[in-house]
Design a protein around this motif. Structure first.
Motif, PDB file in Angstrom:
ATOM      1  N   HIS A  23      22.041   4.918  -6.168  1.00 40.42           N
ATOM      2  CA  HIS A  23      23.369   5.538  -5.793  1.00 40.42           C
ATOM      3  C   HIS A  23      23.728   6.059  -6.902  1.00 40.42           C
ATOM      4  O   HIS A  23      24.009   5.477  -8.139  1.00 40.42           O
ATOM      5  N   TYR A  24      24.321   7.412  -6.850  1.00 40.90           N
ATOM      6  CA  TYR A  24      24.860   8.171  -7.783  1.00 40.90           C
ATOM      7  C   TYR A  24      26.509   8.007  -7.625  1.00 40.90           C
ATOM      8  O   TYR A  24      27.166   7.592  -6.914  1.00 40.90           O
ATOM      9  N   PHE A  25      27.045   8.636  -8.643  1.00 43.21           N
ATOM     10  CA  PHE A  25      28.589   8.464  -8.764  1.00 43.21           C
ATOM     11  C   PHE A  25      29.197   8.990  -7.328  1.00 43.21           C
ATOM     12  O   PHE A  25      30.082   8.413  -6.943  1.00 43.21           O
ATOM     13  N   GLU A  26      28.714  10.265  -6.660  1.00 43.65           N
ATOM     14  CA  GLU A  26      28.988  10.522  -5.421  1.00 43.65           C
ATOM     15  C   GLU A  26      28.879   9.574  -4.245  1.00 43.65           C
ATOM     16  O   GLU A  26      29.740   9.883  -3.342  1.00 43.65           O
ATOM     17  N   ASP A  27      28.201   8.889  -4.559  1.00 42.63           N
ATOM     18  CA  ASP A  27      27.886   7.765  -3.207  1.00 42.63           C
ATOM     19  C   ASP A  27      28.785   6.605  -3.409  1.00 42.63           C
ATOM     20  O   ASP A  27      28.598   5.936  -2.225  1.00 42.63           O
ATOM     21  N   LEU A  28      29.482   6.333  -4.383  1.00 45.79           N
ATOM     22  CA  LEU A  28      30.471   5.340  -4.448  1.00 45.79           C
ATOM     23  C   LEU A  28      31.732   5.711  -3.941  1.00 45.79           C
ATOM     24  O   LEU A  28      32.281   6.718  -3.934  1.00 45.79           O
ATOM     25  N   ILE A 104      31.251   0.383 -20.431  1.00 44.27           N
ATOM     26  CA  ILE A 104      31.866   1.193 -21.592  1.00 44.27           C
ATOM     27  C   ILE A 104      33.141   0.613 -21.797  1.00 44.27           C
ATOM     28  O   ILE A 104      33.709   0.699 -22.878  1.00 44.27           O
ATOM     29  N   GLU A 105      33.668  -0.483 -21.020  1.00 44.65           N
ATOM     30  CA  GLU A 105      35.073  -0.988 -21.351  1.00 44.65           C
ATOM     31  C   GLU A 105      35.228  -2.097 -20.627  1.00 44.65           C
ATOM     32  O   GLU A 105      34.900  -2.034 -19.192  1.00 44.65           O
ATOM     33  N   GLN A 106      36.248  -3.211 -20.847  1.00 46.18           N
ATOM     34  CA  GLN A 106      36.359  -4.170 -20.147  1.00 46.18           C
ATOM     35  C   GLN A 106      37.663  -4.793 -20.645  1.00 46.18           C
ATOM     36  O   GLN A 106      38.159  -4.598 -21.802  1.00 46.18           O
ATOM     37  N   SER A 127      38.228   0.625  -7.795  1.00 50.13           N
ATOM     38  CA  SER A 127      39.590   0.996  -7.672  1.00 50.13           C
ATOM     39  C   SER A 127      39.908   2.385  -8.042  1.00 50.13           C
ATOM     40  O   SER A 127      40.884   2.886  -7.698  1.00 50.13           O
ATOM     41  N   GLU A 128      38.687   2.950  -8.710  1.00 51.49           N
ATOM     42  CA  GLU A 128      39.005   4.405  -8.992  1.00 51.49           C
ATOM     43  C   GLU A 128      37.904   4.954  -9.462  1.00 51.49           C
ATOM     44  O   GLU A 128      37.026   4.326 -10.130  1.00 51.49           O
ATOM     45  N   LEU A 129      37.725   6.302  -9.166  1.00 56.09           N
ATOM     46  CA  LEU A 129      36.627   7.154  -9.556  1.00 56.09           C
ATOM     47  C   LEU A 129      36.986   8.115 -10.370  1.00 56.09           C
ATOM     48  O   LEU A 129      37.507   9.195  -9.812  1.00 56.09           O
ATOM     49  N   ARG A 130      36.550   8.494 -11.672  1.00 52.16           N
ATOM     50  CA  ARG A 130      37.155   9.544 -12.657  1.00 52.16           C
ATOM     51  C   ARG A 130      35.760  10.399 -12.572  1.00 52.16           C
ATOM     52  O   ARG A 130      35.116  10.260 -13.685  1.00 52.16           O
ATOM     53  N   PRO A 131      35.724  11.707 -11.843  1.00 51.62           N
ATOM     54  CA  PRO A 131      34.630  12.586 -12.252  1.00 51.62           C
ATOM     55  C   PRO A 131      34.616  13.214 -13.479  1.00 51.62           C
ATOM     56  O   PRO A 131      35.808  13.706 -13.866  1.00 51.62           O
ATOM     57  N   GLY A 132      33.506  13.559 -14.101  1.00 47.97           N
ATOM     58  CA  GLY A 132      33.212  14.370 -14.967  1.00 47.97           C
ATOM     59  C   GLY A 132      32.405  15.436 -14.673  1.00 47.97           C
ATOM     60  O   GLY A 132      32.155  15.671 -13.237  1.00 47.97           O
ATOM     61  N   ARG A 133      31.800  16.128 -15.748  1.00 44.12           N
ATOM     62  CA  ARG A 133      30.912  17.342 -15.341  1.00 44.12           C
ATOM     63  C   ARG A 133      29.598  16.914 -14.700  1.00 44.12           C
ATOM     64  O   ARG A 133      29.160  17.311 -13.756  1.00 44.12           O
ATOM     65  N   THR A 134      28.878  15.949 -15.538  1.00 42.61           N
ATOM     66  CA  THR A 134      27.447  15.361 -14.934  1.00 42.61           C
ATOM     67  C   THR A 134      27.537  13.931 -14.736  1.00 42.61           C
ATOM     68  O   THR A 134      26.575  13.279 -14.246  1.00 42.61           O
ATOM     69  N   THR A 135      28.602  13.133 -15.402  1.00 44.49           N
ATOM     70  CA  THR A 135      28.894  11.790 -14.984  1.00 44.49           C
ATOM     71  C   THR A 135      30.191  11.578 -14.496  1.00 44.49           C
ATOM     72  O   THR A 135      30.941  12.574 -14.258  1.00 44.49           O
ATOM     73  N   GLY A 136      30.281  10.115 -14.380  1.00 49.16           N
ATOM     74  CA  GLY A 136      31.615   9.831 -13.763  1.00 49.16           C
ATOM     75  C   GLY A 136      31.846   8.279 -14.160  1.00 49.16           C
ATOM     76  O   GLY A 136      30.880   7.500 -14.497  1.00 49.16           O
ATOM     77  N   VAL A 137      33.301   7.995 -14.430  1.00 48.24           N
ATOM     78  CA  VAL A 137      33.680   6.881 -14.720  1.00 48.24           C
ATOM     79  C   VAL A 137      33.911   5.961 -13.450  1.00 48.24           C
ATOM     80  O   VAL A 137      34.768   6.574 -12.637  1.00 48.24           O
ATOM     81  N   VAL A 138      33.376   4.845 -13.353  1.00 51.72           N
ATOM     82  CA  VAL A 138      33.730   3.832 -12.186  1.00 51.72           C
ATOM     83  C   VAL A 138      34.549   2.967 -12.720  1.00 51.72           C
ATOM     84  O   VAL A 138      34.232   2.106 -13.607  1.00 51.72           O
ATOM     85  N   VAL A 139      35.690   2.751 -12.257  1.00 48.72           N
ATOM     86  CA  VAL A 139      36.530   1.490 -12.624  1.00 48.72           C
ATOM     87  C   VAL A 139      36.362   0.674 -11.538  1.00 48.72           C
ATOM     88  O   VAL A 139      36.797   0.975 -10.172  1.00 48.72           O
ATOM     89  N   VAL A 140      36.319  -0.631 -11.944  1.00 53.84           N
ATOM     90  CA  VAL A 140      36.168  -1.709 -11.071  1.00 53.84           C
ATOM     91  C   VAL A 140      37.122  -2.810 -11.285  1.00 53.84           C
ATOM     92  O   VAL A 140      37.254  -3.266 -12.393  1.00 53.84           O
ATOM     93  N   GLY A 155      40.964  -8.500 -14.174  1.00 59.62           N
ATOM     94  CA  GLY A 155      40.998  -7.348 -15.087  1.00 59.62           C
ATOM     95  C   GLY A 155      40.154  -6.039 -14.532  1.00 59.62           C
ATOM     96  O   GLY A 155      40.197  -5.702 -13.289  1.00 59.62           O
ATOM     97  N   GLU A 156      39.364  -5.424 -15.549  1.00 61.25           N
ATOM     98  CA  GLU A 156      38.914  -4.197 -15.026  1.00 61.25           C
ATOM     99  C   GLU A 156      37.534  -4.148 -15.897  1.00 61.25           C
ATOM    100  O   GLU A 156      37.402  -4.499 -17.284  1.00 61.25           O
ATOM    101  N   HIS A 157      36.533  -3.627 -15.368  1.00 58.20           N
ATOM    102  CA  HIS A 157      35.377  -3.097 -15.861  1.00 58.20           C
ATOM    103  C   HIS A 157      35.209  -1.637 -15.685  1.00 58.20           C
ATOM    104  O   HIS A 157      35.821  -1.017 -14.602  1.00 58.20           O
ATOM    105  N   LYS A 158      34.867  -0.688 -16.760  1.00 61.01           N
ATOM    106  CA  LYS A 158      34.475   0.703 -16.809  1.00 61.01           C
ATOM    107  C   LYS A 158      33.100   0.777 -16.856  1.00 61.01           C
ATOM    108  O   LYS A 158      32.440   0.358 -17.916  1.00 61.01           O
TER     109      LYS A 158
END
Length: 167
Positions: A23-28, A104-106, A127-140, A155-158
């Protein structure tokens, strides 16, 4: 059906032995949840954490010391609690599959004590989806409750996840 072992081996492709398609960024979706198995914090897990971390403070490994300070048993190290929400212990990395670039972060807040014998129930929720050009950050968002339903950590994971390749 010939029943020959060679026939079955010719059909098997280890690349197809997976949870399913990536599943890609757009599928989440925000609100999508990913279950992580519960785990009882045993003496063996305390000892394994001590071995892996090198932490030898008696608050984590000496019952008499803990009880003399008002604790009912040995107190879990905060990082021992935090690792119970490792995404790899659940289905998230299998769902994103090859689109996952990296963790990438916790962050975490330790809200209540966790003792040997407690059973922890981790949950991950987008909890959040931060799109970029070819990737995105999934905040959990991460939550861990104990057997009594008490929230002991949040807490959070990214995660950095690939966007779907253009056709």
């Amino acid at each position: 059906m010939s029943g020959k072992v060679g026939d079955e081996a010719a059909k098997f492709d280890p690349r197809n032995h997976s949870f399913g398609p990536s599943h890609y960024f757009e599928d989440l979706k925000v609100g999508q949840r990913f279950y992580v198995n519960s785990r009882t914090q045993t003496d063996a897990l305390f000892a394994a954490f001590q071995l892996a971390s090198g932490d030898n403070h008696p608050i984590h490994y000496d019952r008499v010391y803990c009880q003399a300070r008002g604790h009912r048993d040995m107190l879990a190290h905060g990082l021992q609690v935090t690792i119970q929400a490792a995404a790899g212990a659940g289905i998230f990395p299998h769902v994103v599959g090859d689109s996952l670039i990296g963790f990438i972060e916790q962050s975490s807040r330790l809200l209540r004590p966790v003792y040997v014998g407690d059973t922890l129930f981790p949950m991950l929720e987008i909890s959040e989806l931060r799109p970029g050009r070819t990737t995105g950050v999934v905040v959990v968002k991460i939550t861990i409750h104990n057997q009594d339903g008490t929230l002991v950590m949040d807490g959070e994971h990214k995660y950095l996840v690939k966007k779907r390749p253009q056709a």
